[in-house]
Enzyme design. Structure first.
Site, PDB file in Angstrom:
ATOM      1  N   CYS A  43       0.823  -1.204   0.000  1.00 51.80           N
ATOM      2  CA  CYS A  43       0.000   0.000   0.000  1.00 51.80           C
ATOM      3  C   CYS A  43       0.854   1.250   0.000  1.00 51.80           C
ATOM      4  O   CYS A  43       0.343   2.357  -0.039  1.00 51.80           O
ATOM      5  CB  CYS A  43      -0.906   0.019   1.217  1.00 51.80           C
ATOM      6  SG  CYS A  43      -1.501  -1.579   1.680  1.00 51.80           S
ATOM      7  N   CYS A 112      -4.402   7.300   4.536  1.00 51.66           N
ATOM      8  CA  CYS A 112      -3.338   6.382   4.129  1.00 51.66           C
ATOM      9  C   CYS A 112      -2.033   6.598   4.862  1.00 51.66           C
ATOM     10  O   CYS A 112      -1.233   5.689   4.973  1.00 51.66           O
ATOM     11  CB  CYS A 112      -3.125   6.412   2.619  1.00 51.66           C
ATOM     12  SG  CYS A 112      -2.394   7.928   2.019  1.00 51.66           S
TER      13      CYS A 112
END
Lengths: 200, 396
Positions: A43, A112
């Site tokens: 990610c 994030c």
């Protein structure tokens, strides 16, 4: 310094990005009392936090991250926040507390890149486990469902309790499955499980 | 703050050539609507048609095959949508054929248009690429059939610079009776492009990638091949693209074409040497890197490097603080959570995709600038890696 407000992030983020505080430089020889790692390289963000504790107070907090500017800055600022803080209080730190300290961050960056608090909680839990105080661990049984966004079964449970009844709503609230999407089946199964528990 | 500025993001866009700027300055005087019948209008129109002639010659086409558009994205949208939209003529354009084949590494104006078309019920195949970004010919041959209406494969890739064998792809497409389009936005102005040699039925390009203005581009559409307008509402471009002609843009593009035609070879030879200097400099100074893209069939100006254990946005912004403008395939830069679809398609894996940096040079890039980048970069990478959870210093 000129045109600093034209930079991508706020001045505080920039300062912590240029001069990150408390980076763990000699991992091998650092004697931590607790250590936590969250996130996934897939990610693009991974965070590691190591703490030293004395009299239930965090006396040192060091970190490493694989991540973007806001990941670096948010972990740096968090490390400054928690040194000298009681572990009880540090355990309750959430992304919004870190963002407040940084001034602001673009919304998509908060989800994030602000993983520092989660890594810190894991480090504190590690400390509790190592010192035999497992009763203090609140979320020890939580199981990670979405590796990318670090969303646990507890998060899904909470989301269903709050009223989410579709995968889309669950995804909107928790951000799970927004990166590699591999957890979709698992998350949907859990969703159905909890809907069954809490009713439509 | 750092006084030195180095622009190495020419694949994103290029500065105007000084002579383009000059021609556009003069172009400001030509205010009349080129579609007007009066002398004011005719004078402008005349110039725009001369440019059309010049552009046609530049890519080996006829002037009636050149359609002015708002840029590469519009050209790409026009081609993909006209062949799939049954309501707007697609069904009649390609009777009995409803499928499109494109590649996994196209520009978003192709990929996302294709995804939109899929959501509307169309069948679109994405052909795989190999490690160097070249179309997997076996996979392509598996996908193509008598149902294929259109094959659309980019000429040169914007991120990794890989150049496709367009001639062979077009030939195969035609063998199956399909039409062939190529997005040549990164190719035109960097390598010779000739529609006859390539065998393309449609070809897109944009002026701002070769020192022309933004907001103006071309769709080449071969004479006699199906066409359906994307924008309705006027007789401009022979009814193929409505909207008052962008005189200033067209004049700028004409000037850019003329200049690049003369300068291209010299620029590209110089850039190839600079790229070699940059590549070997990085390889010598920085351990644990991966060079992305094809080793030979690649744009001379483009170098894409993955730095193991170093996240791209952090690298980009540390370089930015030193005055150097680059780009990255990291998810963080794009506002999405996915890293570069191009690098993922080549199979490098998410970590190296997040850690990729694109250096794209142009006619104003100097050896001195390359050396400055080589001076600054090693310390930046070292610093980012020092903080990294995944770089221990002995990465493979």
């Amino acid at each position: 310094m000129s045109n600093t407000n034209m930079w991508v992030y706020t001045d505080i983020v920039k300062e912590h990005f240029i001069n990150p505080k408390n980076v763990l430089e000699d991992e091998e020889h650092y004697q931590d009392d607790g250590k936590g790692i969250v996130g996934n390289i897939k990610c693009g963000d991974q965070m590691m936090v190591a703490i030293k504790v004395s009299n239930d107070t965090i006396t040192d907090c060091k970190w490493k991250t694989y991540g973007c500017a806001s990941a670096i800055a948010s972990t740096s600022v968090m490390s400054e926040m928690v040194i000298g803080m009681s572990i009880d209080k540090a355990y309750t730190i959430r992304p919004e507390d870190i963002v407040k300290e940084l001034g602001e961050l673009p919304a998509h960056k908060i989800h994030c890149s602000v993983l520092g608090d989660r890594a810190l909680r894991k480090a504190i839990e590690d400390y509790y486990n190592r010192s035999g105080r497992t009763d203090k661990v609140v979320r020890e049984k939580a199981k990670i469902i979405c590796q990318c966004m670090n969303v646990t079964d507890r998060d899904i449970e909470e989301a269903v309790r709050k009223g989410d009844r579709t995968y889309e709503k669950l995804q909107y609230r928790t951000k799970l499955g927004t990166v590699c999407g591999q957890c979709k089946d698992k998350a949907e199964n859990l969703l159905h499980e909890y809907i069954h528990l809490f009713g439509d | 703050m750092n006084a030195r500025k180095v622009y190495m993001d020419y694949n994103a866009t290029t500065p105007l050539h000084p002579e383009v700027k000059e021609s556009m300055r003069r172009g400001f005087e030509l205010y009349a609507n080129p579609s007007s019948m009066h002398e004011f209008g005719r004078t402008v129109r005349n110039q725009l048609e001369l440019v059309r002639q010049r552009i046609a010659e530049f890519i080996g086409a006829g002037p009636e095959e050149i359609i002015y558009t708002g840029g590469g994205s519009e050209s790409n949208n026009t081609v993909l949508k006209m062949l799939t939209c049954a309501l707007c003529g697609g069904a009649e354009l390609s009777p009995g054929r409803a499928e499109i084949i494109t590649s996994a590494i196209e520009h978003p104006s192709i990929i996302q248009t294709a995804q939109h078309l899929v959501s509307m019920g169309n069948t679109i195949h994405f052909v795989k690429v190999d490690r160097n970004g070249k179309v997997d010919m076996n996979h392509f041959l598996e996908l193509i059939s008598e149902r294929t209406a259109l094959v659309s494969i980019m000429y040169a890739n914007n991120e990794i610079g890989t150049i496709q064998d367009i001639q062979s792809l077009a030939e195969i497409a035609h063998r199956y009776g399909a039409l062939f389009h190529t997005d040549a936005v990164q190719a035109v102005g960097k390598i010779p492009v000739d529609v006859e040699r390539l065998g393309a039925d449609y070809l897109s390009f944009s002026a701002h990638k070769f020192y022309g203005p933004k907001g103006i581009g071309v769709l080449y559409a071969r004479k006699g091949k199906p066409y359906y307008p994307f924008i309705h509402g006027g007789h401009q471009e022979g009814g193929r693209r409505a909207g008052t002609m962008n005189s200033l843009g067209i004049i700028g593009m004409g000037s850019a074409v003329e200049l690049i035609k003369a300068e291209m070879q010299e620029i590209e030879e110089r850039l190839l040497r600079l790229k070699q200097r940059l590549r070997s400099g990085i390889t010598e100074r920085i351990p644990d890197i991966t060079i992305n893209g094809h080793p030979e069939d690649s744009l001379a100006n483009t170098l894409n490097v993955s730095f193991h254990g170093a996240e791209g946005e952090a690298v980009l912004l540390y370089m930015d603080l030193q005055g150097i403008a680059l780009s990255t395939g990291s998810a963080c830069s794009s506002g999405s959570l996915e890293p570069s679809h191009v690098l993922l398609a080549t199979g490098v894996g998410p970590e190296l995709a997040h850690g990729s940096i694109r250096f794209s040079m142009g006619r104003e890039t100097t050896e001195d600038e390359v050396d400055y980048v080589l001076e600054v970069l090693p310390a930046v990478i070292k610093n980012v890696r020092k903080m990294s959870t995944v770089y221990s210093g002995e990465c493979k």
